[in-house]
Design an enzyme around this catalytic site. Sequence first.
Site, PDB file in Angstrom:
ATOM      1  N   LYS A   1     -22.310 -20.566  11.309  1.00 54.49           N
ATOM      2  CA  LYS A   1     -21.298 -19.806  11.802  1.00 54.49           C
ATOM      3  C   LYS A   1     -21.674 -18.205  11.071  1.00 54.49           C
ATOM      4  O   LYS A   1     -22.001 -18.304   9.673  1.00 54.49           O
ATOM      5  CB  LYS A   1     -20.155 -20.026  10.979  1.00 54.49           C
ATOM      6  CG  LYS A   1     -18.845 -19.318  11.245  1.00 54.49           C
ATOM      7  CD  LYS A   1     -18.235 -19.972  12.747  1.00 54.49           C
ATOM      8  CE  LYS A   1     -17.151 -18.820  13.067  1.00 54.49           C
ATOM      9  NZ  LYS A   1     -17.758 -17.653  13.675  1.00 54.49           N
ATOM     10  N   LYS A  24     -26.211 -15.672  10.784  1.00 50.36           N
ATOM     11  CA  LYS A  24     -25.895 -14.284  10.915  1.00 50.36           C
ATOM     12  C   LYS A  24     -27.038 -13.915  12.190  1.00 50.36           C
ATOM     13  O   LYS A  24     -27.846 -14.321  12.366  1.00 50.36           O
ATOM     14  CB  LYS A  24     -26.382 -13.570   9.492  1.00 50.36           C
ATOM     15  CG  LYS A  24     -25.447 -12.305   9.439  1.00 50.36           C
ATOM     16  CD  LYS A  24     -24.145 -12.696   8.935  1.00 50.36           C
ATOM     17  CE  LYS A  24     -23.204 -11.244   9.094  1.00 50.36           C
ATOM     18  NZ  LYS A  24     -21.663 -11.691   8.468  1.00 50.36           N
ATOM     19  N   LYS A  26     -20.634 -19.425   1.549  1.00 48.01           N
ATOM     20  CA  LYS A  26     -18.989 -18.868   1.859  1.00 48.01           C
ATOM     21  C   LYS A  26     -18.282 -20.120   2.670  1.00 48.01           C
ATOM     22  O   LYS A  26     -17.264 -20.331   2.239  1.00 48.01           O
ATOM     23  CB  LYS A  26     -18.834 -17.542   2.688  1.00 48.01           C
ATOM     24  CG  LYS A  26     -17.729 -17.070   2.517  1.00 48.01           C
ATOM     25  CD  LYS A  26     -17.598 -15.791   3.598  1.00 48.01           C
ATOM     26  CE  LYS A  26     -18.737 -14.522   3.003  1.00 48.01           C
ATOM     27  NZ  LYS A  26     -18.612 -13.586   3.982  1.00 48.01           N
TER      28      LYS A  26
HETATM   29  P1  NAD Z   1     -16.719  -1.601   9.427  1.00 45.87           P
HETATM   30  O1  NAD Z   1     -17.757  -1.077  10.211  1.00 45.87           O
HETATM   31  O2  NAD Z   1     -15.093  -1.650  10.100  1.00 45.87           O
HETATM   32  O3  NAD Z   1     -16.270  -0.679   8.049  1.00 45.87           O
HETATM   33  C1  NAD Z   1     -17.525  -0.249   7.305  1.00 45.87           C
HETATM   34  C2  NAD Z   1     -16.932   1.098   6.498  1.00 45.87           C
HETATM   35  O4  NAD Z   1     -17.766   1.354   5.512  1.00 45.87           O
HETATM   36  C3  NAD Z   1     -16.696   2.098   7.385  1.00 45.87           C
HETATM   37  O5  NAD Z   1     -15.205   2.946   7.179  1.00 45.87           O
HETATM   38  C4  NAD Z   1     -17.861   3.046   7.041  1.00 45.87           C
HETATM   39  O6  NAD Z   1     -17.462   4.569   7.117  1.00 45.87           O
HETATM   40  C5  NAD Z   1     -17.993   2.785   5.628  1.00 45.87           C
HETATM   41  N1  NAD Z   1     -19.078   3.011   4.950  1.00 45.87           N
HETATM   42  C6  NAD Z   1     -20.445   3.101   5.232  1.00 45.87           C
HETATM   43  N2  NAD Z   1     -21.314   3.583   4.409  1.00 45.87           N
HETATM   44  C7  NAD Z   1     -20.334   4.050   3.215  1.00 45.87           C
HETATM   45  C8  NAD Z   1     -21.031   4.540   2.323  1.00 45.87           C
HETATM   46  N3  NAD Z   1     -21.938   4.826   1.944  1.00 45.87           N
HETATM   47  N4  NAD Z   1     -19.792   4.757   1.465  1.00 45.87           N
HETATM   48  C9  NAD Z   1     -18.494   4.534   1.645  1.00 45.87           C
HETATM   49  N5  NAD Z   1     -18.030   3.873   2.948  1.00 45.87           N
HETATM   50  C10 NAD Z   1     -19.187   3.540   3.398  1.00 45.87           C
HETATM   51  O7  NAD Z   1     -16.844  -2.998   8.884  1.00 45.87           O
HETATM   52  P2  NAD Z   1     -16.039  -4.134   8.114  1.00 45.87           P
HETATM   53  O8  NAD Z   1     -16.103  -5.038   9.270  1.00 45.87           O
HETATM   54  O9  NAD Z   1     -14.659  -3.389   7.543  1.00 45.87           O
HETATM   55  O10 NAD Z   1     -17.004  -4.663   6.960  1.00 45.87           O
HETATM   56  C11 NAD Z   1     -17.190  -3.991   5.982  1.00 45.87           C
HETATM   57  C12 NAD Z   1     -17.857  -5.020   4.739  1.00 45.87           C
HETATM   58  O11 NAD Z   1     -17.016  -6.176   4.925  1.00 45.87           O
HETATM   59  C13 NAD Z   1     -19.204  -5.621   5.229  1.00 45.87           C
HETATM   60  O12 NAD Z   1     -20.064  -5.796   4.100  1.00 45.87           O
HETATM   61  C14 NAD Z   1     -18.899  -6.852   6.121  1.00 45.87           C
HETATM   62  O13 NAD Z   1     -20.193  -7.466   6.045  1.00 45.87           O
HETATM   63  C15 NAD Z   1     -17.871  -7.280   5.171  1.00 45.87           C
HETATM   64  N6  NAD Z   1     -17.150  -8.289   5.725  1.00 45.87           N
HETATM   65  C16 NAD Z   1     -16.314  -7.994   6.893  1.00 45.87           C
HETATM   66  C17 NAD Z   1     -15.659  -9.166   7.291  1.00 45.87           C
HETATM   67  C18 NAD Z   1     -14.611  -8.526   8.678  1.00 45.87           C
HETATM   68  O14 NAD Z   1     -14.199  -9.709   9.070  1.00 45.87           O
HETATM   69  N7  NAD Z   1     -14.546  -7.484   9.233  1.00 45.87           N
HETATM   70  C19 NAD Z   1     -15.802 -10.331   7.130  1.00 45.87           C
HETATM   71  C20 NAD Z   1     -16.355 -10.602   5.904  1.00 45.87           C
HETATM   72  C21 NAD Z   1     -17.057  -9.317   5.247  1.00 45.87           C
END
Ligand code: NAD
Length: 421
Positions: free
Chosen positions: A69, A105, A93
């Site tokens: 997953k 992934k 996780k």
């Molecule tokens: P997203 O694309 O919606 O948001 C990412 C954000 O990070 C954006 O606002 C982008 O502008 C910002 N960003 C990128 N580079 C940056 C920098 N240098 N400084 C500051 N901000 C920066 O992605 P998301 O889904 O919110 O995921 C964010 C993190 O959370 C990732 O590591 C992802 O793997 C993790 N994550 C997300 C989920 C989920 O369900 N969305 C689940 C588990 C983990």
Amino acid sequence: MSDDTLLDRALIRLEEAASHLNIDQDVIEKLKYPRETTKTRLLIRMDDGSRKSFLAWRCRYDDTRGPTKGGIRFHPDSTIEEVETLAFWMTFKCAVMNLPFGGGKGAVRVDPRQLSKSELERLSRAYVQAFARTVGPDRDIPAPDVYTNAMVMGWMADEYSQIVGDVSPAVITGKPIALGGSLGRNDATARGGFYLVRHLARELGLARDHTVAIQGFGNAGQFYARLSAADNNTIVAVSDSSGAIHRPAGLDVARLIAGKEAGRAVPDMAAEQGAHVIPADELLAVEADLLVPAALEDMIDKTNAGSIKAKVILELANGPLTPDADTILNANGVTVLPDILANAGGVTVSYFEWVQNRQGFYWDLEEIHARLLKIVECEGRAIWDVACERGVSVRSAAYIHALGRLATAIEAHGTQSFFSS
Ligand code: NAD
């Protein structure tokens, strides 16, 4: 930064956890390498009639505890090494939360912001065509990740159903509700982290009205800001890839989110928020009780970890701290709630989606929230207790907790299931 790869650095956590447990060396050997990683090129017709190809990967890291997953990321900097590391983290996780899944992934090396909607749809469908024999409801179940969303998952689920000739919603999670998506999936990652902080607030020394700085203002960051602000906390700083803003008296979260939804960058909203624009890295150093990295990997390293003033870090992003940063923060008495626990609400509600698709019976939001709360509190408390009993960091405790479950499953299969004699 050392020459170690992201995966090398991730594996340090495995070795460290193993040193606390009496585990067969075969178990460690099995978990050090992905089971399979497939690489391909997706050839897409662009709107102007030209053809472009994009590198793509899917990794099934470990399926000992169930089908693999993990999300699919569309990012211009994606690499095979990043995909395998993220799949390794997913393995742990899912074990942390006791979900019947292994870790996987995928990624496409692309900047999706440069594609039209129809190009993005063709790319998403091409991904499923390329990996149609890898994914499957009992084999490998993708989900959204950075720069992919419910719309992309809807196209992918549709493509898979067309290929296999059955309606097969359980092949992918994070779908639109109309195609079998679960209620509560959109804010699940942030909600899991929010439930964890609320449950452990007393142990963490966080008041009911604490201050919060959030790095990254996408899905995870925005929903965390909304949930935390609604619970009486003050969001004092946020950033996106364009920069950061700071207002010690607190930001208007609803207005910030509305601005982002309208396509505006965080720093462009400073004036209307009465906030200062600050350099992106300075967000880490603002006065806040809780720091929430919610952007990308390796954002906090030995060059900036020492400037962090927060006493607690909630890793909503995957791998936002390098091991060097972890060491500095541990020495400075900062408690880090690690990614494999802190952001596991997302995969937990993905699991609920898969279960609902398979049983064809859908739960209301209240039931989803109640089930998520129960799992987060149960696993969060168990990990906190391991940390206290063994005198280790919460990260080490989470790895110990997960590795124990993985080892039990590997041993139950019989190691001859994995190694030829
Ligand atoms: P997203 O694309 O919606 O948001 C990412 C954000 O990070 C954006 O606002 C982008 O502008 C910002 N960003 C990128 N580079 C940056 C920098 N240098 N400084 C500051 N901000 C920066 O992605 P998301 O889904 O919110 O995921 C964010 C993190 O959370 C990732 O590591 C992802 O793997 C993790 N994550 C997300 C989920 C989920 O369900 N969305 C689940 C588990 C983990």
